[in-house]
Design a protein around this motif. Structure first.
Motif, PDB file in Angstrom:
ATOM      1  N   LEU A 127     -96.519  68.307 -60.579  1.00 47.41           N
ATOM      2  CA  LEU A 127     -95.923  68.526 -59.270  1.00 47.41           C
ATOM      3  C   LEU A 127     -96.305  67.405 -58.317  1.00 47.41           C
ATOM      4  CD1 LEU A 127     -94.378  70.111 -57.180  1.00 47.41           C
ATOM      5  CD2 LEU A 127     -96.382  71.595 -56.862  1.00 47.41           C
ATOM      6  N   TRP A 128     -97.541  66.964 -58.374  1.00 46.94           N
ATOM      7  CA  TRP A 128     -97.997  65.868 -57.501  1.00 46.94           C
ATOM      8  C   TRP A 128     -97.165  64.603 -57.765  1.00 46.94           C
ATOM      9  CZ3 TRP A 128    -100.546  65.961 -53.203  1.00 46.94           C
ATOM     10  CH2 TRP A 128    -101.152  64.821 -52.702  1.00 46.94           C
ATOM     11  N   GLN A 129     -96.900  64.330 -59.031  1.00 51.14           N
ATOM     12  CA  GLN A 129     -96.088  63.164 -59.374  1.00 51.14           C
ATOM     13  C   GLN A 129     -94.651  63.337 -58.895  1.00 51.14           C
ATOM     14  OE1 GLN A 129     -96.497  62.517 -63.580  1.00 51.14           O
ATOM     15  NE2 GLN A 129     -98.708  62.127 -63.462  1.00 51.14           N
ATOM     16  N   ARG A 130     -94.122  64.548 -59.030  1.00 50.31           N
ATOM     17  CA  ARG A 130     -92.746  64.791 -58.579  1.00 50.31           C
ATOM     18  C   ARG A 130     -92.633  64.584 -57.070  1.00 50.31           C
ATOM     19  NH1 ARG A 130     -89.196  70.436 -58.992  1.00 50.31           N
ATOM     20  NH2 ARG A 130     -87.222  69.490 -58.285  1.00 50.31           N
ATOM     21  N   LEU A 131     -93.601  65.073 -56.325  1.00 48.86           N
ATOM     22  CA  LEU A 131     -93.569  64.904 -54.871  1.00 48.86           C
ATOM     23  C   LEU A 131     -93.727  63.435 -54.489  1.00 48.86           C
ATOM     24  CD1 LEU A 131     -95.690  67.996 -53.756  1.00 48.86           C
ATOM     25  CD2 LEU A 131     -93.204  67.729 -53.660  1.00 48.86           C
ATOM     26  N   ASN A 132     -94.553  62.717 -55.216  1.00 48.18           N
ATOM     27  CA  ASN A 132     -94.711  61.288 -54.934  1.00 48.18           C
ATOM     28  C   ASN A 132     -93.423  60.522 -55.204  1.00 48.18           C
ATOM     29  OD1 ASN A 132     -97.482  60.044 -54.127  1.00 48.18           O
ATOM     30  ND2 ASN A 132     -98.015  61.778 -55.445  1.00 48.18           N
ATOM     31  N   ARG A 133     -92.660  60.942 -56.210  1.00 43.51           N
ATOM     32  CA  ARG A 133     -91.372  60.290 -56.460  1.00 43.51           C
ATOM     33  C   ARG A 133     -90.411  60.525 -55.304  1.00 43.51           C
ATOM     34  NH1 ARG A 133     -92.409  61.969 -61.842  1.00 43.51           N
ATOM     35  NH2 ARG A 133     -91.131  63.838 -61.583  1.00 43.51           N
ATOM     36  N   LEU A 134     -90.433  61.729 -54.740  1.00 43.98           N
ATOM     37  CA  LEU A 134     -89.595  62.003 -53.568  1.00 43.98           C
ATOM     38  C   LEU A 134     -90.042  61.168 -52.369  1.00 43.98           C
ATOM     39  CD1 LEU A 134     -89.330  65.903 -53.806  1.00 43.98           C
ATOM     40  CD2 LEU A 134     -87.493  64.252 -54.193  1.00 43.98           C
ATOM     41  N   ALA A 135     -91.351  61.011 -52.227  1.00 42.55           N
ATOM     42  CA  ALA A 135     -91.886  60.243 -51.107  1.00 42.55           C
ATOM     43  C   ALA A 135     -91.579  58.759 -51.231  1.00 42.55           C
ATOM     44  CB  ALA A 135     -93.396  60.454 -50.999  1.00 42.55           C
ATOM     45  N   GLU A 136     -91.332  58.276 -52.455  1.00 41.30           N
ATOM     46  CA  GLU A 136     -91.053  56.856 -52.651  1.00 41.30           C
ATOM     47  C   GLU A 136     -89.786  56.412 -51.946  1.00 41.30           C
ATOM     48  OE1 GLU A 136     -90.972  56.319 -56.844  1.00 41.30           O
ATOM     49  OE2 GLU A 136     -93.170  56.452 -57.073  1.00 41.30           O
ATOM     50  N   ALA A 137     -88.908  57.355 -51.622  1.00 40.70           N
ATOM     51  CA  ALA A 137     -87.678  57.003 -50.903  1.00 40.70           C
ATOM     52  C   ALA A 137     -88.001  56.369 -49.558  1.00 40.70           C
ATOM     53  CB  ALA A 137     -86.811  58.246 -50.697  1.00 40.70           C
ATOM     54  N   VAL A 138     -89.111  56.764 -48.943  1.00 39.74           N
ATOM     55  CA  VAL A 138     -89.520  56.177 -47.672  1.00 39.74           C
ATOM     56  C   VAL A 138     -89.917  54.728 -47.873  1.00 39.74           C
ATOM     57  CG1 VAL A 138     -91.155  56.308 -45.757  1.00 39.74           C
ATOM     58  CG2 VAL A 138     -90.290  58.405 -46.808  1.00 39.74           C
ATOM     59  N   LEU A 139     -90.667  54.441 -48.945  1.00 40.32           N
ATOM     60  CA  LEU A 139     -91.099  53.071 -49.220  1.00 40.32           C
ATOM     61  C   LEU A 139     -89.905  52.181 -49.529  1.00 40.32           C
ATOM     62  CD1 LEU A 139     -94.200  53.855 -51.473  1.00 40.32           C
ATOM     63  CD2 LEU A 139     -94.133  53.460 -49.001  1.00 40.32           C
ATOM     64  N   VAL A 140     -88.936  52.712 -50.291  1.00 40.95           N
ATOM     65  CA  VAL A 140     -87.737  51.939 -50.614  1.00 40.95           C
ATOM     66  C   VAL A 140     -86.961  51.622 -49.350  1.00 40.95           C
ATOM     67  CG1 VAL A 140     -85.504  52.004 -51.783  1.00 40.95           C
ATOM     68  CG2 VAL A 140     -87.558  52.839 -52.948  1.00 40.95           C
ATOM     69  N   GLU A 141     -86.783  52.628 -48.491  1.00 44.56           N
ATOM     70  CA  GLU A 141     -86.033  52.425 -47.251  1.00 44.56           C
ATOM     71  C   GLU A 141     -86.714  51.395 -46.365  1.00 44.56           C
ATOM     72  OE1 GLU A 141     -84.698  55.009 -43.312  1.00 44.56           O
ATOM     73  OE2 GLU A 141     -85.202  56.025 -45.178  1.00 44.56           O
ATOM     74  N   ASN A 142     -88.045  51.508 -46.241  1.00 44.61           N
ATOM     75  CA  ASN A 142     -88.769  50.563 -45.400  1.00 44.61           C
ATOM     76  C   ASN A 142     -88.695  49.155 -45.968  1.00 44.61           C
ATOM     77  OD1 ASN A 142     -89.486  52.519 -43.578  1.00 44.61           O
ATOM     78  ND2 ASN A 142     -91.480  52.918 -44.497  1.00 44.61           N
ATOM     79  N   SER A 143     -88.760  49.041 -47.309  1.00 43.08           N
ATOM     80  CA  SER A 143     -88.684  47.740 -47.948  1.00 43.08           C
ATOM     81  C   SER A 143     -87.323  47.105 -47.710  1.00 43.08           C
ATOM     82  CB  SER A 143     -88.962  47.885 -49.445  1.00 43.08           C
ATOM     83  OG  SER A 143     -88.844  46.638 -50.092  1.00 43.08           O
ATOM     84  N   GLU A 144     -86.256  47.891 -47.864  1.00 43.09           N
ATOM     85  CA  GLU A 144     -84.912  47.367 -47.636  1.00 43.09           C
ATOM     86  C   GLU A 144     -84.721  46.963 -46.180  1.00 43.09           C
ATOM     87  OE1 GLU A 144     -82.426  50.497 -48.984  1.00 43.09           O
ATOM     88  OE2 GLU A 144     -82.513  49.884 -51.106  1.00 43.09           O
ATOM     89  N   ARG A 145     -85.297  47.744 -45.285  1.00 42.50           N
ATOM     90  CA  ARG A 145     -85.201  47.434 -43.862  1.00 42.50           C
ATOM     91  C   ARG A 145     -85.915  46.127 -43.554  1.00 42.50           C
ATOM     92  NH1 ARG A 145     -87.404  52.195 -40.856  1.00 42.50           N
ATOM     93  NH2 ARG A 145     -85.565  53.169 -41.787  1.00 42.50           N
TER      94      ARG A 145
END
Length: 247
Positions: free
Chosen positions: A221-239
């Motif tokens: 579950l911790w890994q699954r939640l971290n995968r969902l949280a990675e969307a923030v890092l991707v968005e910030n990186s693209e920005r």
């Protein structure tokens, strides 16, 4: 695996931000999940079961459909409590403080156990609060929680209803808020046996132990939640990339 309260808080904020929750909204949702997990009620497990609804952007937004003297009715359109209760509770709290008492019926609302954290927010504002709901599937189980103004933690209990008992709507939540001195919370029949009963002292103890010793969470579950949280890092990186060299 064991996690700390700070790790839990930071991850949950990124999870909800990654799912598209706006600033403030994702903090509210994270706080409700965190409160439940920190106080021994498996908030992360509740979140895992709710993820499809929590991340659903296709359903209509919750809306106020009726308003009367000391009553509000909200249509949630099958949304999770995490994305429809916090903002509407602000309206109810203001009315309760002004009028002394207000009842809010949330229709077609899921994951209602997350309301426990909201009750503590009401108490901090000087309101007493009571919530009750019936489970949507299987034998009918009544969930009741209440808190007095100024208290840190609620009382929460569940019990089976008699087969001939009148039922609340199976996917709804009724919440009553009031100021001290006004008519107090609704009286509940005393069941022969509780399925679960958690006192304010037990919630407090669970919170103290979690802060001191950490909290259990499954690695999957911790890994699954971290995968969902990675969307923030991707968005910030693209920005960042889109802004590079543009100044």
């Amino acid at each position: 695996m064991l996690i700390s309260a700070n790790e839990l808080k930071a991850l949950l904020k990124r999870v909800f931000e990654g799912m598209g929750y706006a600033l403030g909204t994702y903090e509210d949702a994270a706080a409700l999940v965190g409160w439940l997990h920190l106080h021994g009620e498996d908030g992360l497990g509740e979140l895992e079961r709710a993820l499809d609804l929590v991340a659903d952007r296709e359903r209509p937004m919750a809306e106020l459909i009726a308003e009367g003297p000391a009553t509000l009715t909200v249509e949630c359109h099958g949304r999770s409590a995490l994305n429809c209760l916090p903002s509407l509770l602000e309206l109810a709290s203001v009315q309760a403080l002004e009028q002394g008492l207000v009842r809010v019926d949330f229709l077609h609302c899921h994951n209602r156990k997350f309301v426990l954290g909201l009750l503590t927010a009401c108490a901090r504002q000087g309101l007493w609060a009571q919530a009750f709901w019936d489970n949507g599937h299987g034998p009918v189980q009544r969930h009741v929680a209440w808190i007095d103004a100024g208290d840190a933690n609620p009382t929460y209990q569940t019990y089976q209803l008699a087969a001939d008992a009148p039922l609340a709507q199976r996917q709804s939540l009724s919440l009553t808020l009031g100021i001290p001195g006004d008519p107090q919370r609704l009286t509940e029949p005393t069941p022969v046996q509780y399925d679960q009963r958690v006192s304010p002292a037990e919630f407090a103890l669970a919170g103290e132990q979690a802060l001191e010793n950490g909290m259990e969470v499954s690695p999957a579950l911790w890994q699954r939640l971290n995968r969902l949280a990675e969307a923030v890092l991707v968005e910030n990186s693209e920005r960042s990339r889109s802004g590079a060299g543009g100044r």
